[in-house]
Design a protein around this motif. Structure first.
Motif, short mmCIF file in Angstrom:
data_model
loop_
_atom_site.label_atom_id
_atom_site.label_comp_id
_atom_site.label_asym_id
_atom_site.label_seq_id
_atom_site.Cartn_x
_atom_site.Cartn_y
_atom_site.Cartn_z
N GLY A 67 0.81 -1.21 0.00
CA GLY A 67 0.00 0.00 0.00
C GLY A 67 0.84 1.25 0.00
N LYS A 68 0.12 2.36 -0.03
CA LYS A 68 0.73 3.69 0.05
C LYS A 68 -0.07 4.43 1.11
CE LYS A 68 2.61 7.18 -3.10
NZ LYS A 68 2.53 7.73 -4.47
N PHE A 69 0.45 4.40 2.34
CA PHE A 69 -0.30 4.87 3.50
C PHE A 69 0.23 6.22 3.97
CE2 PHE A 69 -1.80 0.53 5.41
CZ PHE A 69 -2.31 0.16 4.18
N ALA A 70 -0.63 6.96 4.63
CA ALA A 70 -0.25 8.24 5.25
C ALA A 70 0.70 7.98 6.42
CB ALA A 70 -1.50 8.96 5.74
N ASP A 71 1.35 9.03 6.89
CA ASP A 71 2.24 8.89 8.05
C ASP A 71 1.47 8.38 9.26
OD1 ASP A 71 4.41 9.80 6.59
OD2 ASP A 71 4.18 11.88 7.25
N GLU A 72 0.27 8.85 9.45
CA GLU A 72 -0.61 8.40 10.55
C GLU A 72 -1.68 7.50 9.96
OE1 GLU A 72 0.11 9.03 13.69
OE2 GLU A 72 1.81 10.28 13.09
N PRO A 81 -9.90 4.78 7.44
CA PRO A 81 -9.50 3.94 6.30
C PRO A 81 -8.95 4.74 5.12
CG PRO A 81 -11.57 3.16 7.19
CD PRO A 81 -11.25 4.45 7.91
N SER A 82 -9.37 5.99 4.97
CA SER A 82 -8.88 6.82 3.86
C SER A 82 -7.37 7.10 3.95
CB SER A 82 -9.65 8.14 3.82
OG SER A 82 -9.45 8.87 5.03
N THR A 83 -6.75 6.83 5.09
CA THR A 83 -5.30 7.03 5.23
C THR A 83 -4.52 5.84 4.68
OG1 THR A 83 -5.20 6.03 7.45
CG2 THR A 83 -5.62 8.41 7.32
N ARG A 84 -5.25 4.78 4.28
CA ARG A 84 -4.62 3.55 3.82
C ARG A 84 -5.02 3.27 2.37
NH1 ARG A 84 -6.32 2.90 9.12
NH2 ARG A 84 -8.27 1.82 8.62
N ASN A 85 -4.16 3.65 1.43
CA ASN A 85 -4.43 3.44 0.01
C ASN A 85 -3.94 2.05 -0.41
OD1 ASN A 85 -5.47 6.10 -0.69
ND2 ASN A 85 -3.41 6.81 -0.18
N LEU A 86 -4.88 1.25 -0.90
CA LEU A 86 -4.59 -0.12 -1.30
C LEU A 86 -4.88 -0.30 -2.79
CD1 LEU A 86 -6.42 -1.82 1.69
CD2 LEU A 86 -3.95 -1.68 1.37
N GLY A 138 1.23 9.34 0.17
CA GLY A 138 1.64 8.43 1.23
C GLY A 138 2.97 7.77 1.00
N ASN A 139 3.22 6.73 1.77
CA ASN A 139 4.49 6.01 1.77
C ASN A 139 4.28 4.59 1.28
OD1 ASN A 139 5.86 8.20 3.32
ND2 ASN A 139 4.40 7.56 4.88
N TYR A 140 5.04 4.21 0.24
CA TYR A 140 4.97 2.83 -0.23
C TYR A 140 5.50 1.90 0.85
CZ TYR A 140 4.05 4.13 -5.11
OH TYR A 140 3.48 4.60 -6.26
N GLY A 141 4.84 0.76 1.00
CA GLY A 141 5.32 -0.20 1.97
C GLY A 141 4.51 -1.47 1.97
#
Length: 191
Positions: A67-72, A81-86, A138-141
């Protein structure tokens, strides 16, 4: 199907250790889809109980996702859930997103699920591709967190990954060569 945990609060928070994740590799070429093996331990099934279907009041397992998630992003801190892009569509469940569940009959019947054993271990294969989420912030991870609305901070892990430029494809050129063969002779050519 599965075990119902009627009193998940009986597990002492002080005794819960952070789950751990090992990601086979964390650097990928940005021009292709790659597969990566993700292994987890410490995801004890009794620690995360679902608060919604399909595993309401049951062991909820853990989401394992590219995913590409926000820092928080952590659900235990109230992040939405909107902070977690899948990945979605054809790249979502079973490809870039696997749900590790403690129900072998579920995990063996659908590629969207992986098996979480009684000791809290799993191993799944995810696919990653920078383009699937390039328009998101966001951040890839590789991320893990409780499934089915469960609340368990020990399940929340983040392993950063990065995408790098692919090496140039080598090109081979050869200069034309004149070859003459005498009439009546045999010649062998090796290319």
């Amino acid at each position: 199907a599965g075990t119902v945990y009627s009193n998940p609060a009986s597990v002492s928070v002080a005794s819960v250790e952070q789950a751990t994740v090992v990601v086979e590799k964390t650097e990928f070429y940005n021009d292709r889809t790659s597969e990566v093996v993700v292994s987890g331990s410490g995801f004890l099934p009794e620690l995360a109980t679902g608060t919604r279907a399909p595993f309401l009041h049951q062991s909820a397992g853990a989401y394992v996702a590219f995913g590409k998630f926000a820092d928080e992003w952590r659900p235990s801190t109230g992040a939405q859930p909107s902070t977690r892009n899948l990945p979605s569509g054809d790249f979502g469940k079973g490809v870039g997103f696997i749900w590790a569940v403690p129900y072998e009959e579920v995990a063996n019947g659908d590629s969207a699920y992986g098996f979480l054993d009684a000791e809290g271990n799993f191993e799944v294969k995810l696919q990653v591709n920078e383009e699937w989420l390039e328009d998101k912030a966001g951040n890839y991870g590789i991320y893990t967190y409780p499934g089915s609305g469960g609340d368990q901070p020990a399940y929340e892990t983040y392993t950063p990954i990065r995408f790098i430029a692919a090496p140039p494809v080598p090109t081979f050129t050869s200069a034309p060569q004149d070859v003459s063969v005498a009439v009546g002779s045999t010649a062998k050519f090796t290319v």
